[in-house]
Design a protein around this motif. Structure first.
Motif, PDB file in Angstrom:
ATOM      1  N   PHE A   1       0.846  -1.188   0.000  1.00  0.00           N
ATOM      2  CA  PHE A   1       0.000   0.000   0.000  1.00  0.00           C
ATOM      3  C   PHE A   1       0.883   1.240   0.000  1.00  0.00           C
ATOM      4  CE2 PHE A   1      -2.953  -3.112   1.930  1.00  0.00           C
ATOM      5  CZ  PHE A   1      -3.990  -2.984   1.021  1.00  0.00           C
ATOM      6  N   ALA A   2       0.804   2.000  -1.079  1.00  0.00           N
ATOM      7  CA  ALA A   2       1.714   3.130  -1.269  1.00  0.00           C
ATOM      8  C   ALA A   2       1.365   4.319  -0.390  1.00  0.00           C
ATOM      9  CB  ALA A   2       1.696   3.553  -2.738  1.00  0.00           C
ATOM     10  N   GLN A   3       0.107   4.510  -0.119  1.00  0.00           N
ATOM     11  CA  GLN A   3      -0.327   5.739   0.532  1.00  0.00           C
ATOM     12  C   GLN A   3      -0.880   5.476   1.919  1.00  0.00           C
ATOM     13  OE1 GLN A   3      -2.814   8.176  -2.083  1.00  0.00           O
ATOM     14  NE2 GLN A   3      -2.206   6.870  -3.768  1.00  0.00           N
ATOM     15  N   GLN A   4      -0.666   6.438   2.783  1.00  0.00           N
ATOM     16  CA  GLN A   4      -1.251   6.390   4.103  1.00  0.00           C
ATOM     17  C   GLN A   4      -2.777   6.383   3.973  1.00  0.00           C
ATOM     18  OE1 GLN A   4      -0.560   9.846   6.648  1.00  0.00           O
ATOM     19  NE2 GLN A   4       0.347   8.482   8.167  1.00  0.00           N
ATOM     20  N   GLY A   5      -3.428   5.494   4.669  1.00  0.00           N
ATOM     21  CA  GLY A   5      -4.881   5.388   4.604  1.00  0.00           C
ATOM     22  C   GLY A   5      -5.392   4.333   3.654  1.00  0.00           C
ATOM     23  N   ASP A   6      -4.491   3.743   2.851  1.00  0.00           N
ATOM     24  CA  ASP A   6      -4.931   2.748   1.867  1.00  0.00           C
ATOM     25  C   ASP A   6      -5.477   1.479   2.527  1.00  0.00           C
ATOM     26  OD1 ASP A   6      -4.568   4.206  -0.383  1.00  0.00           O
ATOM     27  OD2 ASP A   6      -2.769   3.171  -1.077  1.00  0.00           O
ATOM     28  N   ARG A   7      -4.911   1.102   3.657  1.00  0.00           N
ATOM     29  CA  ARG A   7      -5.412  -0.097   4.332  1.00  0.00           C
ATOM     30  C   ARG A   7      -6.846   0.106   4.810  1.00  0.00           C
ATOM     31  NH1 ARG A   7      -0.861  -1.202   8.660  1.00  0.00           N
ATOM     32  NH2 ARG A   7      -0.307   0.956   8.141  1.00  0.00           N
ATOM     33  N   PHE A   8      -7.140   1.318   5.279  1.00  0.00           N
ATOM     34  CA  PHE A   8      -8.512   1.601   5.695  1.00  0.00           C
ATOM     35  C   PHE A   8      -9.445   1.631   4.491  1.00  0.00           C
ATOM     36  CE2 PHE A   8     -11.978   4.580   6.837  1.00  0.00           C
ATOM     37  CZ  PHE A   8     -12.500   3.892   7.919  1.00  0.00           C
ATOM     38  N   CYS A   9      -8.976   2.189   3.383  1.00  0.00           N
ATOM     39  CA  CYS A   9      -9.770   2.171   2.147  1.00  0.00           C
ATOM     40  C   CYS A   9     -10.106   0.733   1.755  1.00  0.00           C
ATOM     41  CB  CYS A   9      -9.016   2.844   1.012  1.00  0.00           C
ATOM     42  SG  CYS A   9      -9.070   4.642   1.042  1.00  0.00           S
ATOM     43  N   ALA A  10      -9.099  -0.134   1.824  1.00  0.00           N
ATOM     44  CA  ALA A  10      -9.303  -1.540   1.468  1.00  0.00           C
ATOM     45  C   ALA A  10     -10.319  -2.190   2.395  1.00  0.00           C
ATOM     46  CB  ALA A  10      -7.980  -2.293   1.520  1.00  0.00           C
ATOM     47  N   PHE A  11     -10.227  -1.871   3.684  1.00  0.00           N
ATOM     48  CA  PHE A  11     -11.176  -2.415   4.660  1.00  0.00           C
ATOM     49  C   PHE A  11     -12.599  -1.970   4.338  1.00  0.00           C
ATOM     50  CE2 PHE A  11     -13.744  -1.622   8.417  1.00  0.00           C
ATOM     51  CZ  PHE A  11     -13.757  -2.867   9.029  1.00  0.00           C
ATOM     52  N   MET A  12     -12.793  -0.686   4.119  1.00  0.00           N
ATOM     53  CA  MET A  12     -14.126  -0.152   3.871  1.00  0.00           C
ATOM     54  C   MET A  12     -14.702  -0.655   2.553  1.00  0.00           C
ATOM     55  SD  MET A  12     -15.261   1.732   6.375  1.00  0.00           S
ATOM     56  CE  MET A  12     -16.483   2.844   5.679  1.00  0.00           C
ATOM     57  N   ILE A  13     -13.913  -0.642   1.499  1.00  0.00           N
ATOM     58  CA  ILE A  13     -14.392  -1.114   0.200  1.00  0.00           C
ATOM     59  C   ILE A  13     -14.784  -2.582   0.275  1.00  0.00           C
ATOM     60  CG2 ILE A  13     -13.684  -1.609  -2.173  1.00  0.00           C
ATOM     61  CD1 ILE A  13     -11.897   0.942  -1.958  1.00  0.00           C
TER      62      ILE A  13
ATOM     63  N   TYR B   1     -18.473   6.760  -2.736  1.00  0.00           N
ATOM     64  CA  TYR B   1     -17.516   7.659  -2.095  1.00  0.00           C
ATOM     65  C   TYR B   1     -16.080   7.220  -2.392  1.00  0.00           C
ATOM     66  CZ  TYR B   1     -14.890   9.925   1.682  1.00  0.00           C
ATOM     67  OH  TYR B   1     -13.968  10.644   2.404  1.00  0.00           O
ATOM     68  N   TYR B   2     -15.870   5.904  -2.451  1.00  0.00           N
ATOM     69  CA  TYR B   2     -14.529   5.362  -2.690  1.00  0.00           C
ATOM     70  C   TYR B   2     -14.291   4.982  -4.151  1.00  0.00           C
ATOM     71  CZ  TYR B   2     -13.683   4.917   2.354  1.00  0.00           C
ATOM     72  OH  TYR B   2     -13.479   5.183   3.687  1.00  0.00           O
ATOM     73  N   HIS B   3     -15.154   5.428  -5.068  1.00  0.00           N
ATOM     74  CA  HIS B   3     -15.095   4.894  -6.429  1.00  0.00           C
ATOM     75  C   HIS B   3     -13.749   5.140  -7.110  1.00  0.00           C
ATOM     76  CE1 HIS B   3     -16.034   9.086  -7.510  1.00  0.00           C
ATOM     77  NE2 HIS B   3     -15.595   8.792  -8.725  1.00  0.00           N
ATOM     78  N   ARG B   4     -13.090   6.244  -6.796  1.00  0.00           N
ATOM     79  CA  ARG B   4     -11.797   6.505  -7.425  1.00  0.00           C
ATOM     80  C   ARG B   4     -10.696   5.599  -6.881  1.00  0.00           C
ATOM     81  NH1 ARG B   4     -11.029  12.853  -6.722  1.00  0.00           N
ATOM     82  NH2 ARG B   4     -11.835  12.251  -4.673  1.00  0.00           N
TER      83      ARG B   4
END
Length: 250
Positions: free
Chosen positions: A179-191, A227-230
């Motif tokens: 995960f390159a960016q900070q917050g990506d793990r949370f994005c993955a969890f939510m998606i 919300y996370y579509h991008r």
């Protein structure tokens, strides 16, 4: 101990253990999520308030006939809640807090493990509560179906969710260095979770049908995924291939 009491105990344990896990996670797994100690308090309070409001509003949306029965008597309004609304409400609360306080970095990675642990414990309580919790599935002839007390063998959707959450966290942890960016793990969890709930709701009773023959919770899942579509293509690429070079940072 009654099913309701068991559910209450599990819910209390979910909050307590989830909070302790958060304290450990922010130091070990997501040390850069917070730059200052006072940020922890502001973010935590905003997440709790947002989650509480979101959980309640999502229940009203999902089952308005029960929630507003005998209105203006508010006792029915105070009964139910939903984790989908809690997650989205907590997300909104944190983002508003960050705007107000000027916090620019993503703080979500510190919540992935605590949410996973807390939600799994909470779903154990839902399973033990049986029919009174309204989180069971529709009837099934599959061999692992469960009779929650009404003589009907149903999908144990609470167990499905626990297994999904554990598998999802394990996969996110395996790919954590990709995960390159900070917050990506949370994005993955939510998606992942919103996608799972959108699908699993098809094998759960629908208390009020909205356009598209979807439940209110399914429409909330769709709103969250929009919300996370991008982020969805990039996160999917990381989880499936572990290759972030093909995607430009946000």
């Amino acid at each position: 101990m009654t099913p309701v009491a068991l559910h209450t105990v599990c819910e209390a344990l979910a909050y307590a253990i989830g909070f302790r896990t958060f304290l450990w996670t922010r130091q070990r797994l997501a040390p850069s999520a917070f730059k200052h100690k006072d940020e922890v308090a502001w973010i935590a309070v905003s997440a709790i308030v947002g989650a509480a409001l979101g959980a309640k509003l999502s229940y009203w949306l999902d089952d308005p006939l029960t929630a507003f029965q005998n209105f203006p008597d508010i006792r029915n309004l105070l009964q139910g809640k939903s984790i989908i609304g809690a997650l989205l409400g907590g997300l909104l609360g944190v983002e508003l807090c960050k705007k107000i306080t000027g916090v620019e970095q993503s703080t979500g990675d510190a919540f992935v493990l605590p949410l996973t642990v807390g939600m799994c414990i909470g779903r154990i309580g839902c399973y033990l509560a049986g029919l009174q919790d309204h989180t069971y599935g529709i009837a099934t002839s599959l061999p692992w179906g469960v009779d929650f007390g009404d003589g009907i063998t149903r999908h144990p959707t609470q167990i499905y969710e626990i297994l999904f959450l554990l598998a999802q966290y394990a996969w996110i942890h395996v790919r954590r260095h990709d995960f390159a960016q900070q917050g990506d793990r949370f994005c993955a969890f939510m998606i992942g979770y919103l996608g799972f709930r959108l699908l699993v709701e098809f094998i759960k009773p629908v208390f009020y049908i909205y356009p598209g023959h979807l439940s209110g919770l399914q429409w909330l899942c769709i709103a969250g995924l929009l919300y996370y579509h991008r982020d969805i293509p990039r996160i999917a690429n990381i989880l499936l291939k572990g290759n972030r070079s093909a995607w430009e940072p946000r």
